[in-house]
Structures are given as structure tokens and as C-alpha cells.
Design a protein around this motif. Sequence first.
Motif, PDB file in Angstrom:
ATOM      1  N   GLN A 145       0.839  -1.200   0.000  1.00  0.00           N
ATOM      2  CA  GLN A 145       0.000   0.000   0.000  1.00  0.00           C
ATOM      3  C   GLN A 145       0.868   1.243   0.000  1.00  0.00           C
ATOM      4  O   GLN A 145       1.691   1.434   0.892  1.00  0.00           O
ATOM      5  N   GLY A 146       0.649   2.097  -0.989  1.00  0.00           N
ATOM      6  CA  GLY A 146       1.375   3.355  -1.063  1.00  0.00           C
ATOM      7  C   GLY A 146       0.835   4.383  -0.081  1.00  0.00           C
ATOM      8  O   GLY A 146      -0.267   4.242   0.443  1.00  0.00           O
ATOM      9  N   ARG A 147       1.646   5.404   0.155  1.00  0.00           N
ATOM     10  CA  ARG A 147       1.290   6.477   1.084  1.00  0.00           C
ATOM     11  C   ARG A 147       0.808   7.712   0.353  1.00  0.00           C
ATOM     12  O   ARG A 147       0.934   7.826  -0.854  1.00  0.00           O
ATOM     13  N   ASN A 148       0.342   8.681   1.144  1.00  0.00           N
ATOM     14  CA  ASN A 148      -0.086   9.970   0.627  1.00  0.00           C
ATOM     15  C   ASN A 148       0.874  11.030   1.165  1.00  0.00           C
ATOM     16  O   ASN A 148       0.749  11.459   2.309  1.00  0.00           O
ATOM     17  N   PRO A 149       1.865  11.477   0.366  1.00  0.00           N
ATOM     18  CA  PRO A 149       2.818  12.478   0.840  1.00  0.00           C
ATOM     19  C   PRO A 149       2.154  13.781   1.301  1.00  0.00           C
ATOM     20  O   PRO A 149       2.656  14.443   2.205  1.00  0.00           O
ATOM     21  N   ALA A 150       1.019  14.139   0.697  1.00  0.00           N
ATOM     22  CA  ALA A 150       0.319  15.356   1.126  1.00  0.00           C
ATOM     23  C   ALA A 150      -0.160  15.225   2.567  1.00  0.00           C
ATOM     24  O   ALA A 150      -0.232  16.219   3.297  1.00  0.00           O
ATOM     25  N   GLU A 151      -0.466  14.025   3.002  1.00  0.00           N
ATOM     26  CA  GLU A 151      -0.872  13.814   4.394  1.00  0.00           C
ATOM     27  C   GLU A 151       0.300  14.059   5.336  1.00  0.00           C
ATOM     28  O   GLU A 151       0.130  14.628   6.412  1.00  0.00           O
ATOM     29  N   ALA A 152       1.501  13.653   4.946  1.00  0.00           N
ATOM     30  CA  ALA A 152       2.681  13.932   5.773  1.00  0.00           C
ATOM     31  C   ALA A 152       2.877  15.440   5.896  1.00  0.00           C
ATOM     32  O   ALA A 152       3.207  15.947   6.989  1.00  0.00           O
ATOM     33  N   LEU A 153       2.646  16.171   4.832  1.00  0.00           N
ATOM     34  CA  LEU A 153       2.763  17.628   4.866  1.00  0.00           C
ATOM     35  C   LEU A 153       1.691  18.232   5.778  1.00  0.00           C
ATOM     36  O   LEU A 153       1.967  19.137   6.577  1.00  0.00           O
ATOM     37  N   ARG A 154       0.474  17.725   5.692  1.00  0.00           N
ATOM     38  CA  ARG A 154      -0.614  18.209   6.546  1.00  0.00           C
ATOM     39  C   ARG A 154      -0.298  17.958   8.021  1.00  0.00           C
ATOM     40  O   ARG A 154      -0.478  18.833   8.868  1.00  0.00           O
ATOM     41  N   VAL A 155       0.221  16.772   8.328  1.00  0.00           N
ATOM     42  CA  VAL A 155       0.574  16.451   9.712  1.00  0.00           C
ATOM     43  C   VAL A 155       1.704  17.357  10.195  1.00  0.00           C
ATOM     44  O   VAL A 155       1.673  17.853  11.324  1.00  0.00           O
ATOM     45  N   GLU A 163      -0.629  23.478  18.556  1.00  0.00           N
ATOM     46  CA  GLU A 163      -1.998  23.710  19.030  1.00  0.00           C
ATOM     47  C   GLU A 163      -2.795  22.411  18.897  1.00  0.00           C
ATOM     48  O   GLU A 163      -2.309  21.429  18.350  1.00  0.00           O
ATOM     49  N   LEU A 164      -4.031  22.434  19.350  1.00  0.00           N
ATOM     50  CA  LEU A 164      -4.946  21.313  19.186  1.00  0.00           C
ATOM     51  C   LEU A 164      -5.593  21.414  17.811  1.00  0.00           C
ATOM     52  O   LEU A 164      -6.309  22.375  17.526  1.00  0.00           O
ATOM     53  N   CYS A 165      -5.331  20.448  16.954  1.00  0.00           N
ATOM     54  CA  CYS A 165      -5.851  20.477  15.587  1.00  0.00           C
ATOM     55  C   CYS A 165      -6.890  19.374  15.417  1.00  0.00           C
ATOM     56  O   CYS A 165      -6.600  18.201  15.663  1.00  0.00           O
ATOM     57  N   PRO A 166      -8.104  19.725  14.985  1.00  0.00           N
ATOM     58  CA  PRO A 166      -9.153  18.722  14.830  1.00  0.00           C
ATOM     59  C   PRO A 166      -8.921  17.808  13.625  1.00  0.00           C
ATOM     60  O   PRO A 166      -8.039  18.057  12.798  1.00  0.00           O
ATOM     61  N   CYS A 167      -9.754  16.818  13.522  1.00  0.00           N
ATOM     62  CA  CYS A 167      -9.728  15.874  12.415  1.00  0.00           C
ATOM     63  C   CYS A 167      -9.770  16.631  11.085  1.00  0.00           C
ATOM     64  O   CYS A 167     -10.526  17.595  10.929  1.00  0.00           O
ATOM     65  N   ASN A 168      -8.942  16.204  10.146  1.00  0.00           N
ATOM     66  CA  ASN A 168      -8.880  16.768   8.798  1.00  0.00           C
ATOM     67  C   ASN A 168      -8.478  18.238   8.757  1.00  0.00           C
ATOM     68  O   ASN A 168      -8.698  18.910   7.741  1.00  0.00           O
ATOM     69  N   TRP A 169      -7.883  18.732   9.833  1.00  0.00           N
ATOM     70  CA  TRP A 169      -7.422  20.114   9.877  1.00  0.00           C
ATOM     71  C   TRP A 169      -6.411  20.353   8.770  1.00  0.00           C
ATOM     72  O   TRP A 169      -5.582  19.505   8.469  1.00  0.00           O
ATOM     73  N   SER A 170      -6.468  21.541   8.161  1.00  0.00           N
ATOM     74  CA  SER A 170      -5.490  21.949   7.155  1.00  0.00           C
ATOM     75  C   SER A 170      -4.952  23.322   7.522  1.00  0.00           C
ATOM     76  O   SER A 170      -5.635  24.111   8.184  1.00  0.00           O
ATOM     77  N   GLU A 173      -6.673  26.837   8.761  1.00  0.00           N
ATOM     78  CA  GLU A 173      -7.962  26.648   9.426  1.00  0.00           C
ATOM     79  C   GLU A 173      -7.825  26.915  10.924  1.00  0.00           C
ATOM     80  O   GLU A 173      -6.725  26.932  11.470  1.00  0.00           O
ATOM     81  N   GLU A 174      -8.967  27.098  11.563  1.00  0.00           N
ATOM     82  CA  GLU A 174      -8.996  27.346  13.015  1.00  0.00           C
ATOM     83  C   GLU A 174      -8.512  26.102  13.770  1.00  0.00           C
ATOM     84  O   GLU A 174      -8.793  24.974  13.381  1.00  0.00           O
ATOM     85  N   VAL A 175      -7.771  26.348  14.833  1.00  0.00           N
ATOM     86  CA  VAL A 175      -7.390  25.281  15.756  1.00  0.00           C
ATOM     87  C   VAL A 175      -8.396  25.277  16.896  1.00  0.00           C
ATOM     88  O   VAL A 175      -9.210  26.204  17.031  1.00  0.00           O
ATOM     89  N   LEU A 176      -8.366  24.231  17.693  1.00  0.00           N
ATOM     90  CA  LEU A 176      -9.315  24.142  18.808  1.00  0.00           C
ATOM     91  C   LEU A 176      -8.800  24.945  19.988  1.00  0.00           C
ATOM     92  O   LEU A 176      -7.618  24.892  20.325  1.00  0.00           O
TER      93      LEU A 176
END
Length: 180
Positions: A145-155, A163-170, A173-176
Motif C-alpha cells: 500500500q502506497g502512502r499519501n505524501p500530502a498527508e505527511a505535509l498536513r501532519v 496547538e490542538l488540531c481537529p480531524c482533517n485540519w489543514s 484553518e482554526e485550531v481548537l
Amino acid sequence: MLTVGDKFPALTLPVQQGVDALPNGETIDTGDTGGKWKVVFFWPKDFTFICPTEIIGYGELKGDFADRDAVLIGASTDTDFVHFAWRKSDERLANCDFPWIADNSKKLAHALGIVAEPEGVAFRATFIVDPHNVIQHVTVNGLNQGRNPAEALRVLDALQTDELCPCNWSQGEEVLKPAA
């Protein structure tokens, strides 16, 4: 397997970068951050099918990682000469101008705990390491299974907010903000 909060292993290993000259004993110190974040990603083997899609995907985002004060480092259990030959054989890989660790001794893969047995290669593992050489994020995929490099960038973006970042935060966007 090493995980969040563990120190990334400090080893001096062969490394290959570019296609201008044959490997000539270049090394990388995996414990040196240079005060930057590191995104270290392993693939199982050169000259395979899924791996180039991931390497090219990360390569396309190299500038985005650099904009976030992060260096991109690839790795597999192949030699520096195999890395060089693979890059020479595929212009898309040749354009992925970041260091590729040649962990053919499997020292780093074993230290990280990511060797797939009985195949004897590394899992598809990604480590995001802070400037203090502490692992802040780990993902590991199976061999198919290949990975998603954009997800590594988002993380990485989320980690750098502290800060506290919600699910699918980019980024942007606002943090919690917990109620006081």
C-alpha cells in the motif's frame, strides 16, 4: 518499533543524491537535524512498482516541506549504487533531488523497528522528526500500500502549530481552543 517521543537513531550511513556522479562515499548523520524538522520515509526496494510513485509524490512536495523548515530524506535497504542506477534510469526519479539513505546494512531500519520479515526489506514507514531529533509522528504501511505524501505535509503543518488540531485540519484553518 520506535514511536512518538523517542529519539530518532543517530547513525552515519551511506547516502546518494543526484545523478551527476557515481556515489563516492558520501554519508549522512541521521541524528543531525541542523535545527530543522526532518521527514524521513522508507520504501522497501528500488526498481519496484509502488515505490517510485511515492518518491515522486514526495519529490513534488519538496519545496513545500522546505517552506516549513523541513528536510526530506528518503531511504531503502538498497545500496547507494542501486539508488544511483534507479535515478539514472528514470527522469522522474532523477528530479527527486533529496538525499536517499542507502541502508543496505539495515542498521537504521532495525533501529527503527521497521524491517518486514521474512522479506528482509523496510516497511513503508514515515517519520516526522522535530529539530531536537525527537520523533513526533510515525506512519507505517504494509509492502503493498502506497502512502499519501500530502498527508505527511498536513501532519507537519499541524505539529508546527503546537496547538490542538481537529480531524482533517489543514493549514490556515482554526485550531481548537478549550474553554477557559
